[in-house]
Design a protein around this motif. Sequence first.
Motif, PDB file in Angstrom:
ATOM      1  N   SER A   1       0.822  -1.219   0.000  1.00  8.89           N
ATOM      2  CA  SER A   1       0.000   0.000   0.000  1.00  8.89           C
ATOM      3  C   SER A   1       0.852   1.263   0.000  1.00  8.89           C
ATOM      4  O   SER A   1       0.507   2.273   0.605  1.00  8.89           O
ATOM      5  CB  SER A   1      -0.932  -0.002   1.226  1.00  8.89           C
ATOM      6  OG  SER A   1      -1.749  -1.139   1.229  1.00  8.89           O
ATOM      7  N   GLY A   2       2.017   1.172  -0.655  1.00 16.44           N
ATOM      8  CA  GLY A   2       2.850   2.351  -0.771  1.00 16.44           C
ATOM      9  C   GLY A   2       3.657   2.681   0.458  1.00 16.44           C
ATOM     10  O   GLY A   2       4.300   3.713   0.532  1.00 16.44           O
ATOM     11  N   LYS A   3       3.615   1.802   1.483  1.00 20.08           N
ATOM     12  CA  LYS A   3       4.342   2.053   2.720  1.00 20.08           C
ATOM     13  C   LYS A   3       5.388   0.979   2.940  1.00 20.08           C
ATOM     14  O   LYS A   3       5.284  -0.124   2.440  1.00 20.08           O
ATOM     15  CB  LYS A   3       3.380   2.090   3.912  1.00 20.08           C
ATOM     16  CG  LYS A   3       2.336   3.186   3.816  1.00 20.08           C
ATOM     17  CD  LYS A   3       1.422   3.158   5.026  1.00 20.08           C
ATOM     18  CE  LYS A   3       0.368   4.255   4.949  1.00 20.08           C
ATOM     19  NZ  LYS A   3      -0.532   4.232   6.129  1.00 20.08           N
ATOM     20  N   THR A   4       6.399   1.312   3.707  1.00 22.62           N
ATOM     21  CA  THR A   4       7.462   0.357   4.010  1.00 22.62           C
ATOM     22  C   THR A   4       7.667   0.293   5.514  1.00 22.62           C
ATOM     23  O   THR A   4       7.672   1.318   6.189  1.00 22.62           O
ATOM     24  CB  THR A   4       8.785   0.775   3.338  1.00 22.62           C
ATOM     25  OG1 THR A   4       8.587   0.817   1.929  1.00 22.62           O
ATOM     26  CG2 THR A   4       9.891  -0.228   3.656  1.00 22.62           C
ATOM     27  N   ILE A   5       7.811  -0.920   6.043  1.00 19.10           N
ATOM     28  CA  ILE A   5       8.129  -1.090   7.453  1.00 19.10           C
ATOM     29  C   ILE A   5       9.322  -2.018   7.564  1.00 19.10           C
ATOM     30  O   ILE A   5       9.612  -2.800   6.662  1.00 19.10           O
ATOM     31  CB  ILE A   5       6.958  -1.672   8.267  1.00 19.10           C
ATOM     32  CG1 ILE A   5       6.644  -3.108   7.821  1.00 19.10           C
ATOM     33  CG2 ILE A   5       5.736  -0.799   8.185  1.00 19.10           C
ATOM     34  CD1 ILE A   5       5.717  -3.838   8.762  1.00 19.10           C
ATOM     35  N   ASP A   6      10.037  -1.928   8.674  1.00 23.12           N
ATOM     36  CA  ASP A   6      11.106  -2.877   8.943  1.00 23.12           C
ATOM     37  C   ASP A   6      10.505  -4.230   9.293  1.00 23.12           C
ATOM     38  O   ASP A   6       9.495  -4.310   9.973  1.00 23.12           O
ATOM     39  CB  ASP A   6      11.971  -2.404  10.112  1.00 23.12           C
ATOM     40  CG  ASP A   6      12.871  -1.251   9.734  1.00 23.12           C
ATOM     41  OD1 ASP A   6      13.145  -1.110   8.544  1.00 23.12           O
ATOM     42  OD2 ASP A   6      13.271  -0.504  10.637  1.00 23.12           O
ATOM     43  N   THR A   7      11.151  -5.281   8.826  1.00 26.36           N
ATOM     44  CA  THR A   7      10.743  -6.623   9.195  1.00 26.36           C
ATOM     45  C   THR A   7      11.499  -7.021  10.454  1.00 26.36           C
ATOM     46  O   THR A   7      12.717  -6.988  10.486  1.00 26.36           O
ATOM     47  CB  THR A   7      11.067  -7.621   8.062  1.00 26.36           C
ATOM     48  OG1 THR A   7      10.351  -7.240   6.904  1.00 26.36           O
ATOM     49  CG2 THR A   7      10.658  -9.022   8.459  1.00 26.36           C
ATOM     50  N   GLN A   8      10.772  -7.385  11.473  1.00 29.27           N
ATOM     51  CA  GLN A   8      11.356  -7.733  12.753  1.00 29.27           C
ATOM     52  C   GLN A   8      11.348  -9.250  12.903  1.00 29.27           C
ATOM     53  O   GLN A   8      10.296  -9.865  12.936  1.00 29.27           O
ATOM     54  CB  GLN A   8      10.562  -7.077  13.890  1.00 29.27           C
ATOM     55  CG  GLN A   8      10.475  -5.574  13.760  1.00 29.27           C
ATOM     56  CD  GLN A   8       9.366  -4.989  14.600  1.00 29.27           C
ATOM     57  OE1 GLN A   8       8.468  -5.695  15.032  1.00 29.27           O
ATOM     58  NE2 GLN A   8       9.415  -3.706  14.835  1.00 29.27           N
ATOM     59  N   PHE A   9      12.517  -9.834  13.015  1.00 27.95           N
ATOM     60  CA  PHE A   9      12.627 -11.256  13.263  1.00 27.95           C
ATOM     61  C   PHE A   9      12.935 -11.464  14.739  1.00 27.95           C
ATOM     62  O   PHE A   9      13.881 -10.872  15.266  1.00 27.95           O
ATOM     63  CB  PHE A   9      13.733 -11.875  12.412  1.00 27.95           C
ATOM     64  CG  PHE A   9      13.401 -11.954  10.945  1.00 27.95           C
ATOM     65  CD1 PHE A   9      13.573 -10.856  10.123  1.00 27.95           C
ATOM     66  CD2 PHE A   9      12.928 -13.123  10.395  1.00 27.95           C
ATOM     67  CE1 PHE A   9      13.271 -10.923   8.781  1.00 27.95           C
ATOM     68  CE2 PHE A   9      12.620 -13.199   9.048  1.00 27.95           C
ATOM     69  CZ  PHE A   9      12.791 -12.102   8.238  1.00 27.95           C
TER      70      PHE A   9
END
Length: 212
Positions: free
Chosen positions: A15-23
């Motif tokens: 949706s046009g947004k970026t988040i960090d992927t948390q492992f």
Amino acid sequence: MSALGFSRLASLSWSGKTIDTQFLYSERLILRPVRPDDADCLFRIYGDPATNTFNPAGPYPDLTFARTRLAQWLDGWQKHDIGEMAIYDRLQPQDVIGFGGISVRPLGNELTYNLGYRFATEAWGKGLATEFCFRILDYAFDERALEKVTAVVRANHLASQRVLVKAGLALRGQVNDVANAEPSLFYVLKAEEWQRNRQEMLRSHNSRLIGF
């Protein structure tokens, strides 16, 4: 990776947004935020009648429903920067074995950070739900500095009640969270209680190591 097993490794975009992927890592599990391509796995687990034995709403009826619910979970991550995670076995990281996390949920007049999870039947009976709860609570209180985590469980779901108690949550009453159904049990754990419980566990572990 930190001592708590937390690492930001990549980023996701929708949706046009970026988040960090948390492992997040525990002894046997890998956790990561849900992704847009998780719908099939979500339906496989949440659409299974066996995993919904204590759920008054019953299993997900179809893949379309799973996609709608997944979209809600993704929106929760965007709004609150916390939410549902996919769960893997570290020895078989190619397969999702469950979903769970801390999601923002209204309960009565209160907006809560609510703990929930569901595992595929092949993951049952191995203590993975308890391990998951310990890890996600560590994340909630230490990484996210939450003040309180809640959980709701059906009164006849004894196995989940035992998991919550093992993780330190205490029964605080009942809540009407499902329309036209009996109330659920309402559990709470505060940050100071979590820290105190963890210190007690560490002292007990160290005592065993030196032979006391």
